[in-house]
Design an enzyme around this catalytic site. Structure first.
Site, PDB file in Angstrom:
ATOM      1  N   ASP A   1      62.617 -26.028 120.439  1.00  0.00           N
ATOM      2  CA  ASP A   1      61.393 -26.829 120.397  1.00  0.00           C
ATOM      3  C   ASP A   1      61.702 -28.196 120.991  1.00  0.00           C
ATOM      4  O   ASP A   1      62.782 -28.752 120.758  1.00  0.00           O
ATOM      5  CB  ASP A   1      60.862 -26.988 118.974  1.00  0.00           C
ATOM      6  CG  ASP A   1      59.512 -27.701 118.953  1.00  0.00           C
ATOM      7  OD1 ASP A   1      58.501 -27.040 119.239  1.00  0.00           O
ATOM      8  OD2 ASP A   1      59.472 -28.911 118.671  1.00  0.00           O
TER       9      ASP A   1
ATOM     10  N   HIS B   1      55.787 -31.490 114.134  1.00  0.00           N
ATOM     11  CA  HIS B   1      55.966 -32.301 115.338  1.00  0.00           C
ATOM     12  C   HIS B   1      57.280 -33.064 115.313  1.00  0.00           C
ATOM     13  O   HIS B   1      57.458 -34.042 116.036  1.00  0.00           O
ATOM     14  CB  HIS B   1      54.770 -33.234 115.568  1.00  0.00           C
ATOM     15  CG  HIS B   1      53.464 -32.500 115.576  1.00  0.00           C
ATOM     16  ND1 HIS B   1      53.208 -31.477 116.458  1.00  0.00           N
ATOM     17  CD2 HIS B   1      52.368 -32.604 114.786  1.00  0.00           C
ATOM     18  CE1 HIS B   1      52.003 -31.002 116.216  1.00  0.00           C
ATOM     19  NE2 HIS B   1      51.469 -31.661 115.210  1.00  0.00           N
TER      20      HIS B   1
ATOM     21  N   ASP C   1      60.104 -27.976 113.521  1.00  0.00           N
ATOM     22  CA  ASP C   1      59.336 -26.942 114.206  1.00  0.00           C
ATOM     23  C   ASP C   1      60.223 -25.824 114.741  1.00  0.00           C
ATOM     24  O   ASP C   1      59.828 -24.652 114.733  1.00  0.00           O
ATOM     25  CB  ASP C   1      58.528 -27.556 115.356  1.00  0.00           C
ATOM     26  CG  ASP C   1      57.330 -28.359 114.869  1.00  0.00           C
ATOM     27  OD1 ASP C   1      57.108 -28.403 113.642  1.00  0.00           O
ATOM     28  OD2 ASP C   1      56.622 -28.942 115.705  1.00  0.00           O
TER      29      ASP C   1
END
Length: 223
Positions: free
Chosen positions: A23, A181, A186
């Site tokens: 991510d 976020h 994540d």
């Protein structure tokens, strides 16, 4: 593949590809111009029963590359202040050299021949990763140049929802929107979701597949 023990090895599960969950947090949507600000990489492992799970996670705050664009809306959304010295940010090259080292080691240990990026809406993460690698002029990337496993697509099929938070909750994976976020948070939730889908498919009988000779033998018996 007719040997059930072989089917329970990671190298056979994804055609020799080693799945690496990634991510990124960025300063915009354009991988060509916008800064990569944070990246987390979760490595996976498979046990003797063919159950896949999390091995370990690497996490880096990244210094914006020279001339990078920083979209105020993107920074407001992810809450990152690129100028904050407490971030402990490193250069893209330093981060990716460490990532390459860890990924290649895990890939080799699993006897896989290449790594494949797993991400939620994978085209976005793959694009930023690929562009950063290109900027750093790094050779022999372990990652496939275009193939990915997209957990948004997989979750839509397996769970009926494509939003990461909703898909995790529906799969029984706790998800805290206050932590969302962050690349670290994540990535690990995405990894849990991917593992849940793969393991669920196995538990329902979707894997391993019968080998061709077994299928032929079974068809002959039934005939």
């Amino acid at each position: 593949m007719s040997d059930i023990c072989d089917a329970n090895k990671l190298k056979y599960r994804f055609r020799g590809y080693f799945p690496v969950v990634i991510d990124v947090e960025t300063a915009g949507f354009n991988s060509q111009t916008d800064a990569l600000l944070e990246i987390a990489v979760t490595l996976l492992k498979m046990d003797n029963e063919g159950v896949i799970g999390i091995d370990k996670t690497l996490h880096f705050h990244i210094e914006p590359f020279e001339g990078a664009n920083l979209e105020p809306e993107a920074l407001a959304f992810n809450g990152i202040d690129p100028t904050n010295p407490l971030r402990g940010a490193v250069s893209e090259k330093e981060a990716f050299l460490e990532i390459f080292k860890a990924v290649k080691k895990a890939q080799k240990a699993s006897d896989c021949h290449r790594s494949i990026i797993v991400a939620h809406n994978a085209a976005f993460d793959h694009g930023f990763v690929s562009k950063a690698i290109e900027r750093c002029d790094l050779k022999r990337s372990p990652f496939h140049p275009f193939a990915t496993f997209d957990t948004a697509t997989l979750a839509g099929l397996a769970i009926g929802h494509t939003v990461l938070a909703k898909a995790c909750i529906m799969a029984g994976i706790p998800f805290d929107n206050k932590e969302a976020h962050s690349a670290l948070y994540d990535t690990e939730r995405t990894a849990e979701l991917f593992c849940h889908i793969v393991n669920r498919w196995k538990s329902l009988g979707g894997w391993p597949l019968l080998a061709v000779d077994e299928q032929d033998a079974q068809s002959g018996t039934e005939a």
